[in-house]
Design an enzyme around this catalytic site. Structure first.
Site, PDB file in Angstrom:
ATOM      1  N   GLN A  34       0.824  -1.212   0.000  1.00  0.00           N
ATOM      2  CA  GLN A  34       0.000   0.000   0.000  1.00  0.00           C
ATOM      3  C   GLN A  34       0.864   1.272   0.000  1.00  0.00           C
ATOM      4  O   GLN A  34       2.047   1.229   0.336  1.00  0.00           O
ATOM      5  CB  GLN A  34      -0.948   0.006   1.209  1.00  0.00           C
ATOM      6  CG  GLN A  34      -0.318  -0.434   2.521  1.00  0.00           C
ATOM      7  CD  GLN A  34      -1.265  -1.188   3.443  1.00  0.00           C
ATOM      8  OE1 GLN A  34      -2.479  -1.156   3.265  1.00  0.00           O
ATOM      9  NE2 GLN A  34      -0.725  -1.864   4.455  1.00  0.00           N
ATOM     10  N   HIS A  65     -10.515   3.635  18.239  1.00  0.00           N
ATOM     11  CA  HIS A  65     -10.003   2.370  18.792  1.00  0.00           C
ATOM     12  C   HIS A  65     -10.767   1.931  20.043  1.00  0.00           C
ATOM     13  O   HIS A  65     -11.018   0.735  20.229  1.00  0.00           O
ATOM     14  CB  HIS A  65      -8.488   2.479  19.052  1.00  0.00           C
ATOM     15  CG  HIS A  65      -7.698   2.557  17.776  1.00  0.00           C
ATOM     16  ND1 HIS A  65      -7.098   3.706  17.326  1.00  0.00           N
ATOM     17  CD2 HIS A  65      -7.455   1.619  16.815  1.00  0.00           C
ATOM     18  CE1 HIS A  65      -6.508   3.472  16.155  1.00  0.00           C
ATOM     19  NE2 HIS A  65      -6.703   2.225  15.831  1.00  0.00           N
ATOM     20  N   GLU A  89      -1.289   0.170  13.355  1.00  0.00           N
ATOM     21  CA  GLU A  89      -0.791   1.232  14.250  1.00  0.00           C
ATOM     22  C   GLU A  89      -0.480   0.709  15.655  1.00  0.00           C
ATOM     23  O   GLU A  89       0.249   1.337  16.420  1.00  0.00           O
ATOM     24  CB  GLU A  89      -1.821   2.357  14.417  1.00  0.00           C
ATOM     25  CG  GLU A  89      -2.290   3.026  13.146  1.00  0.00           C
ATOM     26  CD  GLU A  89      -3.647   2.506  12.698  1.00  0.00           C
ATOM     27  OE1 GLU A  89      -3.872   1.272  12.752  1.00  0.00           O
ATOM     28  OE2 GLU A  89      -4.479   3.318  12.269  1.00  0.00           O
ATOM     29  N   ASP A 109      -0.971  -8.984  10.753  1.00  0.00           N
ATOM     30  CA  ASP A 109      -1.061  -7.899   9.763  1.00  0.00           C
ATOM     31  C   ASP A 109      -0.234  -8.320   8.552  1.00  0.00           C
ATOM     32  O   ASP A 109       0.801  -8.964   8.683  1.00  0.00           O
ATOM     33  CB  ASP A 109      -0.561  -6.572  10.336  1.00  0.00           C
ATOM     34  CG  ASP A 109      -1.040  -5.381   9.510  1.00  0.00           C
ATOM     35  OD1 ASP A 109      -1.918  -4.620   9.990  1.00  0.00           O
ATOM     36  OD2 ASP A 109      -0.547  -5.202   8.369  1.00  0.00           O
ATOM     37  N   ASP A 141      -1.101 -12.721   5.487  1.00  0.00           N
ATOM     38  CA  ASP A 141      -2.455 -12.341   5.104  1.00  0.00           C
ATOM     39  C   ASP A 141      -3.433 -12.903   6.157  1.00  0.00           C
ATOM     40  O   ASP A 141      -3.376 -14.098   6.481  1.00  0.00           O
ATOM     41  CB  ASP A 141      -2.734 -12.947   3.721  1.00  0.00           C
ATOM     42  CG  ASP A 141      -4.084 -12.534   3.176  1.00  0.00           C
ATOM     43  OD1 ASP A 141      -4.126 -12.083   2.029  1.00  0.00           O
ATOM     44  OD2 ASP A 141      -5.096 -12.650   3.894  1.00  0.00           O
ATOM     45  N   GLY A 142      -4.316 -12.077   6.649  1.00  0.00           N
ATOM     46  CA  GLY A 142      -5.255 -12.496   7.692  1.00  0.00           C
ATOM     47  C   GLY A 142      -6.124 -13.662   7.254  1.00  0.00           C
ATOM     48  O   GLY A 142      -6.477 -14.539   8.039  1.00  0.00           O
ATOM     49  N   ASP A 159      -9.583  -5.101  12.287  1.00  0.00           N
ATOM     50  CA  ASP A 159      -9.266  -3.671  12.141  1.00  0.00           C
ATOM     51  C   ASP A 159      -8.562  -3.491  10.809  1.00  0.00           C
ATOM     52  O   ASP A 159      -7.363  -3.223  10.740  1.00  0.00           O
ATOM     53  CB  ASP A 159      -8.378  -3.231  13.313  1.00  0.00           C
ATOM     54  CG  ASP A 159      -8.115  -1.741  13.303  1.00  0.00           C
ATOM     55  OD1 ASP A 159      -8.788  -1.012  12.540  1.00  0.00           O
ATOM     56  OD2 ASP A 159      -7.222  -1.296  14.045  1.00  0.00           O
TER      57      ASP A 159
HETATM   58  N1  SAM Z   1      -8.783   2.306  11.163  1.00  0.00           N
HETATM   59  C1  SAM Z   1      -8.743   1.809   9.866  1.00  0.00           C
HETATM   60  C2  SAM Z   1      -9.923   2.099   9.030  1.00  0.00           C
HETATM   61  O1  SAM Z   1     -10.819   2.734   9.481  1.00  0.00           O
HETATM   62  O2  SAM Z   1      -9.958   1.706   7.854  1.00  0.00           O
HETATM   63  C3  SAM Z   1      -8.052   0.490   9.778  1.00  0.00           C
HETATM   64  C4  SAM Z   1      -6.642   0.782  10.160  1.00  0.00           C
HETATM   65  S1  SAM Z   1      -5.405  -0.395  10.133  1.00  0.00           S
HETATM   66  C5  SAM Z   1      -4.013   0.650   9.721  1.00  0.00           C
HETATM   67  C6  SAM Z   1      -5.605  -1.363   8.672  1.00  0.00           C
HETATM   68  C7  SAM Z   1      -4.572  -2.496   8.613  1.00  0.00           C
HETATM   69  O3  SAM Z   1      -5.103  -3.596   7.879  1.00  0.00           O
HETATM   70  C8  SAM Z   1      -3.238  -2.132   7.973  1.00  0.00           C
HETATM   71  O4  SAM Z   1      -2.238  -2.248   8.945  1.00  0.00           O
HETATM   72  C9  SAM Z   1      -3.091  -3.146   6.839  1.00  0.00           C
HETATM   73  O5  SAM Z   1      -1.759  -3.548   6.604  1.00  0.00           O
HETATM   74  C10 SAM Z   1      -3.967  -4.275   7.348  1.00  0.00           C
HETATM   75  N2  SAM Z   1      -4.438  -5.224   6.324  1.00  0.00           N
HETATM   76  C11 SAM Z   1      -5.050  -4.945   5.140  1.00  0.00           C
HETATM   77  N3  SAM Z   1      -5.327  -6.087   4.488  1.00  0.00           N
HETATM   78  C12 SAM Z   1      -4.908  -7.106   5.272  1.00  0.00           C
HETATM   79  C13 SAM Z   1      -4.911  -8.530   5.139  1.00  0.00           C
HETATM   80  N4  SAM Z   1      -5.389  -9.126   4.033  1.00  0.00           N
HETATM   81  N5  SAM Z   1      -4.402  -9.274   6.151  1.00  0.00           N
HETATM   82  C14 SAM Z   1      -3.901  -8.671   7.266  1.00  0.00           C
HETATM   83  N6  SAM Z   1      -3.856  -7.334   7.439  1.00  0.00           N
HETATM   84  C15 SAM Z   1      -4.342  -6.562   6.456  1.00  0.00           C
END
Ligand code: SAM
Length: 308
Positions: A34, A65, A89, A109, A141-142, A159
């Protein structure tokens, strides 16, 4: 006179955006997954943008949060094992670690470079949470993690970035994914997901809600105003056994008092989270779609902001 700053426009539709004056730049660049900007905005202080969208800001990250984490954690009788997916974060982690009952938190993450940037530039958010011995941080990957793990959890917190077309979160909002989450939860387990904007993506919110309703016997949704998101923000809980509304109105509030001095959430704010204006409730009920692996919800810039 307008001071001579740099500016970022965050687009909400092709006809609406939010202009942020930038006072300082900590990092701007691309990770494998990203585009990342960590900057100081004039109104919201330090802020994390991913792919052009604010994820959280110094000024109001606690509203987001605390609202994401505590309703499910307070509903769970004795949360010991917690899974967080996303949450780069480290602030979701920080809030989960407030619970003395928690013995283990697995945080998954996809983006290790982002996590390192958050540790370096956003320590106000994580406040040492990554160093807590109860935490196991896994970079993958989640979806992959959930499909392969043998572990069980009391609470799962999603999140994630919004399911914007072409981003790595799309398949973490589908029915098949929520079925996997259901299978790794204990008998009275709960999950919560952030569920995008009630203003800019009401159909997206409704689709996430419908999809969770197709998997969990009990679902509840709630919202909170996040100034830096320029919107009411939606959240959806899926629960196997306990109704959050029953628990939060009684025992939940007593447990909340013991969590210490939160910034946003108290008994009054907790009640208020579940108050959704009538026109929004009516609009949510209009949409019947669910998100599946074959036909996933994929958001993108609308021509204009829809009227709810
Ligand atoms: N507060 C936010 C919002 O409102 O959209 C979410 C914030 S948080 C920074 C989002 C996180 O999701 C990021 O750290 C990103 O790397 C993670 N992420 C995105 N796709 C993912 C996946 N497939 N597996 C694990 N983490 C993922």
């Amino acid at each position: 006179m307008i001071p001579h700053w740099e500016w970022i426009i965050e687009w909400f539709s092709r006809k609406e955006g939010h202009l942020h004056g930038i006072e300082d730049i900590y990092y701007i660049g691309n990770t494998k997954y990203q585009h990342v900007a960590i900057v100081k905005t004039g109104s919201f202080g330090k802020a994390l943008f991913l792919d052009g969208f604010i994820q959280s800001t110094e000024y109001d990250e606690k509203i987001y949060h605390e609202s994401l984490v505590h309703p499910v954690m307070l509903t769970s009788e004795n949360p010991e094992r917690v899974l967080i997916i996303g949450g780069g974060e480290g602030a979701t982690l920080r809030e989960v670690l407030r619970y003395k009952s928690v013995k283990k938190v697995v945080m998954v993450d996809i983006d290790d470079e982002l996590i390192e940037l958050c540790k370096k530039y956003m320590s106000e958010w994580n406040q040492g949470a990554f160093e807590d011995p109860r935490v196991n941080l896994i970079i993958t990957d989640g979806r992959k993690y959930v499909e392969n793990t043998k572990e069980k959890f009391d609470v799962v917190i999603l999140d994630l970035t919004d399911p914007e077309k072409g981003t790595p979160g799309v398949y973490l909002y589908t029915k098949e994914f929520y079925e996997k989450i259901y299978s790794i939860l204990g008998d009275d387990g709960l999950m919560v997901t952030q569920a995008t904007s009630l203003r800019y993506y009401i159909f997206g919110f409704a689709t996430i809600l419908n999809t969770i309703r197709a998997v969990f016997p009990i679902t509840r949704f709630y919202n909170v105003n996040i100034p830096s998101f320029s919107s009411e923000w939606g959240f959806v809980i899926g629960s196997k056994e306990k109704d959050p509304l029953d628990i939060l109105s009684k025992e939940g509030k007593k447990k909340l008092e013991k969590l210490g001095d939160l910034y946003f959430l108290d008994a009054e704010a907790l009640d208020h989270l579940f108050w959704i204006p009538k026109y929004i409730r009516r609009s949510i009920e209009k949409y019947k779609e669910i998100s599946t692996d074959e036909n996933p919800l994929e958001l993108g810039l609308m021509d204009k902001t829809p009227m709810a």
